[in-house]
Design an enzyme around this catalytic site. Structure first.
Site, mmCIF file in Angstrom:
data_model
loop_
_atom_site.group_PDB
_atom_site.id
_atom_site.type_symbol
_atom_site.label_atom_id
_atom_site.label_comp_id
_atom_site.label_asym_id
_atom_site.label_seq_id
_atom_site.Cartn_x
_atom_site.Cartn_y
_atom_site.Cartn_z
ATOM 1 N N GLU A 69 38.886 40.108 42.324
ATOM 2 C CA GLU A 69 39.828 40.828 41.475
ATOM 3 C C GLU A 69 39.326 40.697 40.046
ATOM 4 O O GLU A 69 39.358 39.618 39.451
ATOM 5 C CB GLU A 69 41.246 40.283 41.587
ATOM 6 C CG GLU A 69 42.241 41.227 40.906
ATOM 7 C CD GLU A 69 43.494 40.557 40.439
ATOM 8 O OE1 GLU A 69 43.417 39.730 39.510
ATOM 9 O OE2 GLU A 69 44.548 40.865 40.990
ATOM 10 N N LEU A 70 38.854 41.813 39.494
ATOM 11 C CA LEU A 70 38.117 41.769 38.235
ATOM 12 C C LEU A 70 38.921 42.407 37.099
ATOM 13 O O LEU A 70 40.133 42.408 37.122
ATOM 14 C CB LEU A 70 36.754 42.431 38.440
ATOM 15 C CG LEU A 70 35.963 41.878 39.646
ATOM 16 C CD1 LEU A 70 34.644 42.607 39.813
ATOM 17 C CD2 LEU A 70 35.742 40.372 39.517
ATOM 18 N N GLY A 105 38.798 37.183 37.750
ATOM 19 C CA GLY A 105 38.243 37.027 36.413
ATOM 20 C C GLY A 105 37.544 38.294 35.948
ATOM 21 O O GLY A 105 37.850 39.395 36.412
ATOM 22 N N GLU A 143 37.403 46.058 28.249
ATOM 23 C CA GLU A 143 38.593 45.226 28.405
ATOM 24 C C GLU A 143 38.648 44.264 27.223
ATOM 25 O O GLU A 143 37.750 43.442 27.029
ATOM 26 C CB GLU A 143 38.543 44.440 29.718
ATOM 27 C CG GLU A 143 39.799 43.631 29.968
ATOM 28 C CD GLU A 143 39.762 42.856 31.274
ATOM 29 O OE1 GLU A 143 40.827 42.684 31.882
ATOM 30 O OE2 GLU A 143 38.665 42.434 31.675
ATOM 31 N N TRP A 156 41.580 30.973 33.613
ATOM 32 C CA TRP A 156 42.373 30.141 32.726
ATOM 33 C C TRP A 156 43.684 30.802 32.305
ATOM 34 O O TRP A 156 44.601 30.115 31.852
ATOM 35 C CB TRP A 156 41.585 29.782 31.469
ATOM 36 C CG TRP A 156 40.962 30.958 30.765
ATOM 37 C CD1 TRP A 156 39.675 31.381 30.855
ATOM 38 C CD2 TRP A 156 41.618 31.874 29.869
ATOM 39 N NE1 TRP A 156 39.471 32.498 30.086
ATOM 40 C CE2 TRP A 156 40.647 32.821 29.461
ATOM 41 C CE3 TRP A 156 42.903 31.992 29.374
ATOM 42 C CZ2 TRP A 156 40.953 33.870 28.594
ATOM 43 C CZ3 TRP A 156 43.210 33.039 28.506
ATOM 44 C CH2 TRP A 156 42.235 33.958 28.125
ATOM 45 N N ASN A 157 43.813 32.124 32.437
ATOM 46 C CA ASN A 157 44.995 32.778 31.882
ATOM 47 C C ASN A 157 46.265 32.556 32.712
ATOM 48 O O ASN A 157 47.369 32.697 32.199
ATOM 49 C CB ASN A 157 44.748 34.282 31.701
ATOM 50 C CG ASN A 157 44.457 34.993 33.005
ATOM 51 O OD1 ASN A 157 43.869 34.425 33.918
ATOM 52 N ND2 ASN A 157 44.876 36.238 33.109
ATOM 53 N N CYS A 181 45.093 40.783 33.428
ATOM 54 C CA CYS A 181 44.230 41.800 34.027
ATOM 55 C C CYS A 181 44.875 43.180 34.073
ATOM 56 O O CYS A 181 44.178 44.190 34.134
ATOM 57 C CB CYS A 181 43.797 41.373 35.427
ATOM 58 S SG CYS A 181 45.177 41.029 36.549
#
Length: 399
Positions: A164-165, A142, A298, A64-65, A198
């Site tokens: 991609e975390l 996410g 995070e 969502w970002n 991220c």
């Protein structure tokens, strides 16, 4: 406003897709002429060699970002590889999703059914698409927690994953750095996308010789950040996702006051005119212990930790102390030091004297629990391709 947004979507889509189209048209096959167990291959002929081919159906899960940019950078390589795509978009950005759907529908060069979009507020359809044997590749951007769940759900079908975390980007400031020029970068690394990014620069690591100067200037800068609506040109920091995000971030900061030195205590914005919004003022907390929750977790909000180091080895130790490895920044006037420290940092992307430099022209990938797989750059298309070798044995008389 709607027209402006659609034009921006077209701009982002076209810029990325033009670059990926060039890559897709390039010849990445490899000719082979090798000796295998005394059997010489036939002389080269068209089609013989190692050739990429589309993996099949690609499943893209967007966050969502940044739903447009992060969706396009996954759709583009998938289409370039020759895959069809099913995109799951988040319910929090339903209006933006609908505009993206209009753009896809109006793109006549993409056949109907090649790109399929769905918006889901819950979590019922997404797991089915991850576990389905009809899906060949899953691309997810996410949190690390959800990434682990996707990996577990995809394991029975052993499908390819590109994950991609999360990230905890350290910003390493050495004693020879240009403090005044890097200060806006430190602030921007905390406030861009409201800290919901991220590669948010959530950890500021500063050499002891300049720690007092950086601490004072950074604290003053964060305290002066103008918080307000994102469509207000005067705003430097917009809202978080929702009120629940404000409560979550503030709880982490409040808990940290028991083990950290509070340099800037941000918090929910106390402005009656904006009380309906999810606004949060930036925070800065100085921490010594590397196992502190705020150092390890995070946050996904405008919160920075401040750490002091004594030498290169100490800086590297602190930069590598988390489970994440997405990005890092090194600020120094010494190019050799920058390269030396950059080599030791376990991250997929290291910036020298800058932060947040991202483009579709080079790869973005993490290590450790920041995931695996590549987005952007020439290698992105390979995430959606299989390699097939075609080899023809020479006639017996030629062996």
């Amino acid at each position: 406003m709607r027209v402006v947004v659609i034009r921006l979507i077209y701009l982002l889509v076209c810029q990325t897709f033009r670059w990926l189209a060039l890559l897709a048209r390039s010849d990445s096959s490899r000719d082979i002429e090798i000796l295998i167990l005394r059997h010489q291959l036939a002389p080269w002929s068209p089609g013989q060699g190692c050739h990429p081919e589309a993996a099949g159906v690609a499943r893209v899960i967007s966050p969502w970002n940044s739903p447009i940019v992060l969706t396009v950078r996954a759709i583009g390589p998938a289409l370039g590889a020759g895959c069809t795509v099913v995109v799951k978009l988040p319910g929090q950005t339903a209006v933006t999703n609908a505009l993206l759907g209009e753009v896809v529908e109006e793109t006549t060069s993409v056949p109907s059914g090649v790109v399929n979009l769905l918006t889901e507020a819950g979590n019922e359809v997404a797991p089915l698409l991850v576990s389905s044997p009809a899906v060949d590749v899953v691309s997810y951007t996410g949190s690390t927690e959800v990434g682990r769940a996707i990996a577990a759900a995809a394991a029975p079908t052993v499908k390819r994953l590109s994950l991609e975390l999360g990230g905890k980007t350290p910003l390493i400031v050495f004693d020879d750095a240009d403090i005044d020029s890097l200060l806006p970068l430190l602030v921007g690394a905390c406030t861009l996308m409201n800290g919901q990014f991220c590669v948010t620069g959530s950890g500021v690591l500063v050499h002891r010789a300049v720690a007092d100067e950086v601490r004072a200037k950074l604290s003053a800068s964060l305290q002066s950040v103008q918080v307000g609506p994102a469509n207000d040109p005067a705003s430097q920091l917009g809202p978080l996702l929702d009120k629940a995000a404000v409560e979550r971030v503030d709880k982490l900061v409040e808990e940290a006051t028991s083990y950290a030195k509070v340099r800037v205590r941000g918090g929910p914005l106390e402005d009656p005119a904006l009380e309906a919004g999810a606004f949060y003022r930036p925070s800065l907390l100085e921490i010594e212990e590397l196992d502190a929750p705020l150092v390890q977790q995070e946050v996904f909000g405008p919160v920075q930790t401040f750490e002091v180091f004594d030498n290169e080895a100490d800086a590297i130790r602190r930069a590598n102390a988390t489970d994440y490895g997405l990005a890092a920044s090194v600020f120094t006037r010494n190019d050799l030091r920058a390269r030396r420290v950059g080599r030791e940092i376990r991250a997929g992307l290291v910036w020298f004297n800058t932060w947040g430099l991202l483009t579709e022209h080079f790869e973005e990938a993490g290590v450790k629990q920041s995931g695996y797989g590549k987005l952007c750059g020439p290698a992105a298309i390979e995430e959606f391709q299989n390699l097939k070798v075609y080899a023809t044995a020479a006639p017996p008389s030629a062996q």
